[in-house]
Design an enzyme around this catalytic site. Structure first.
Site: not given
Length: 666
Positions: A183, A62, A35, A233, A69, A43
């Site tokens: 998959v 950042d 990703d 996702s 994502h 945290p």
């Protein structure tokens, strides 16, 4: 005491609380997240066992879309339970494998299918049991670039589970890698078990996919915040986390962890329309994720039905105050593989494209209306081993392809142009002209440093070649000789053995790995010349008809073997199997005796396989290239003949070990 985030997670996923009572993950199980960059200082992830691998996708964690994502997806799986978000498998180890980066003007740069294949192989070789890909690319036929399909097959052969998002276009359409064999495809549903309107339901997914919670999924936002987002996702990350817990449960119960068995248990236990009807049962794929049922199958039970999926009213589900509903979505578009998410406002984040020669994966676009077919576009993927505690060894490569070159930037190209002499009266100097470039480098060999030599497959660069060390000058000369031979002699293939050493950006913006080549294994050839070297030159006219016929058949057979390696099973030359088969095609003399025997028995080549060799020297890495032949004259093939020769790939330049062995198989 269960945290607020735990309550929300348990409420939306029946069976999770019971699974957590058994295990919250085992450190021997590793999940790779392919990703965007992940904020490992968040945290919720501060105590997680995560290792970032170096890939072609650079970038810091950042506030950018790719990092948002990637951090969200990673936290769904790995977030520690003493933090603001509760991950599904917090005690498992993780590999952070960046494949998505950000464009200068905003949005996410797609990842090519070839680069996704690299990342998959890298994760598998580092020991990942589960590979999470929350992204994909539109593929109406369900087919991908051959190198991506090969990477998926490699994972299947190593019992590594790939979990991938089906996409967010809201149509009966397919995306890769989710649509590829082996998959586990994942769609999204509400907490009540209803398919989300944007979740795709292509035909392949009906038997090879499940839907899982994908609405308002809590996750980490880079910089310390929390966000709730919806999309396939996040449903994909949920299934990857559950798969990791089931693998951990196998270890706890004394079993050998088997991703293949976990995939089968998830699919077999899925709850279909019979358990909770919906207007269009196709949208359920094979069914809803059933944690109870999958647990039962893993532990050897017979029950595959859990309680109906229910959820408390929203007022009963505490949500941390710091939730930011405006996280960007990454989804799959025709521009490449993208992340597959959407924000709570339905906003869409589109990834841009990269080099037009390379198919790309991108985040999935969510500005499409439900039912809309994906737009046509170039292939690509975007955002939608686990030696997690040790340094990775150097990566050997033995790659085959065509040699080309690139200048990297306009400034470098123009500098060379300004120093080139006029090649002939009335002819404009052109550094892109191979003949002119070679003439210039013959007079100015030091300027070879301004050239990025590339190894191409089907006109797509897959590596840059940068000679280093005491023999760099000789290697550069060899590369120039290769390019001249392509012009003058029609050379079709070159072999480049070496080690991976960083990456470089090409003129078109594509980033490729760098090979530091090993001079002693660099060769060039034409198929015709290589075949002729193996079978001998054409027989004179005085030779008998039978002799000429035998040579013609042998010539055709050897050429067919080479063509199959170059096209049918072409590869990146990274895994031991790939290096073995590539060396077999380079050192075609190894197969000469094979074909002499096979053709004498009037047999034709059936399959080419590569297996670990049972015979090898100490501290070596030997693989058997096995050629299986059949009898074309027989309608029923009850017996085939196998020929096997061993190749040691422990060194940069492989070597054949021992003699050819053969036997009949049934």
């Amino acid at each position: 005491m269960i945290a607020a985030a735990d309550i929300a997670a348990v409420a939306t996923l029946p069976g999770l609380k019971e699974l957590w009572a058994e295990t919250r993950g085992d450190s021997r199980i590793c999940i790779a997240v392919l990703d965007g960059p992940v904020d490992q200082s968040h945290p919720s992830l501060a105590g997680a066992s995560l290792q970032r691998l170096e890939t072609l996708a650079s970038g810091l964690a950042d506030q950018s879309p790719a990092s948002q994502h990637g951090s969200h997806i990673a936290s769904v799986i790995f977030a520690q339970h003493d933090g603001p978000v509760a991950g599904l498998a917090p005690h498992c180890r993780g590999l952070v494998v960046p494949v998505f980066t950000d464009e200068p003007g905003g949005g996410v740069t797609p990842c090519s299918q070839i680069d996704l294949a690299r990342a998959i192989l890298q994760a598998a070789q580092q020991g990942a049991h589960v590979i999470n890909i929350s992204g994909g690319q539109d593929a109406p036929s369900g087919r991908s670039h051959p190198l991506l399909a090969d990477a998926v097959r490699y994972c299947a052969s190593k019992d590594v589970l790939i979990v991938a998002a089906v996409g967010n276009q809201g149509c009966a359409c397919l995306q890769v890698p989710a649509a590829l064999p082996f998959v586990l495809a994942v769609g999204a549903m509400t907490a009540q078990g209803l398919p989300l309107s944007f979740s795709n339901w292509g035909e392949t997914y009906q038997t090879e996919g499940v839907i899982a919670p994908g609405e308002n999924i809590l996750g980490a936002r880079p910089g310390g915040g929390i966000v709730a987002s919806s999309g396939t996702s996040y449903a994909t990350a949920v299934v990857s986390g559950i798969a990791a817990l089931l693998l951990s449960l196998q270890i706890k119960s004394g079993q050998k962890p088997s991703p293949r068995a976990v995939r089968a248990a998830i699919l077999r236990s899925a709850l279909d329309c019979e358990h909770q009807p919906v207007p269009d049962c196709r949208r359920l794929l094979a069914g809803r994720l059933n944690v109870h049922g999958a647990m039962s199958l893993i532990l050897g039970g017979v029950s595959t039905v859990s309680d109906p999926i229910t959820t408390p009213e929203p007022a009963q589900m505490p949500v941390p105050e710091r939730i930011d509903p405006k996280t960007p979505a990454i989804l799959m578009t025709g521009n490449g593989v993208q992340a597959a998410g959407r924000d709570n406002n339905g906003a869409v984040g589109l990834a841009g494209s990269i080099a037009p020669t390379a198919p790309r994966f991108e985040p999935t676009c969510e500005n499409k209306q439900p039912g809309a077919q994906p737009a046509a576009g170039p292939a690509g993927i975007v955002p939608s081993a686990c030696s997690c505690a040790r340094n990775s060894p150097r990566q050997l490569v033995y790659a085959l392809g065509q040699l080309s070159f690139d200048f990297g930037s306009e400034a470098r190209r123009d500098s060379m142009l300004q120093h080139m002499d006029e090649p002939a009266k009335g002819v404009t100097p052109d550094p892109n002209d191979r003949k002119q470039l070679l003439g210039y480098l013959d007079k100015n060999p030091w300027d070879a440093a301004a050239v990025n030599w590339t190894l191409n497959l089907d006109a797509t660069p897959i590596y840059a070649i940068q000679p280093q060390g005491p023999f760099a000058v000789d290697a550069c000369q060899r590369l120039r000789d290769f390019l001249r031979e392509e012009l003058d002699e029609g050379v079709e293939r070159v072999s480049i053995p070496g080690v991976l050493a960083g990456k470089v950006r090409l003129f078109n913006g594509q980033v490729v790995p760098v090979i530091e080549p090993e001079l002693r294994g660099m060769y060039s050839w034409t198929i015709k010349a290589l075949v002729q070297a193996v079978v001998g030159r054409s027989l004179p006219d005085s030779a008998g008809t039978e002799q000429k016929s035998a040579q013609a058949r042998k010539t055709q057979a050897v050429a067919g073997f080479l063509e199959r390696v170059y096209f049918e099973i072409r590869n990146l030359g990274v895994t031991p199997q790939e290096r073995a088969i590539n060396f077999a095609a380079t050192n075609a003399f190894s197969i000469e005796k094979v074909y002499e025997s096979a053709l004498a028995d009037e047999m034709d080549l059936d399959t080419i396989e590569v297996e670990p060799s049972p015979i090898c020297r100490h501290d070596s890495d030997c693989w058997d290239v096995k050629l299986l032949f059949f009898f074309p004259q027989r309608q029923v093939q009850t017996v085939r003949k196998a020929y096997r020769f061993s190749i040691d790939v422990s060194d940069v330049v492989p070597v054949t070990v021992g003699a050819v062995r053969s036997w009949f198989v049934r």
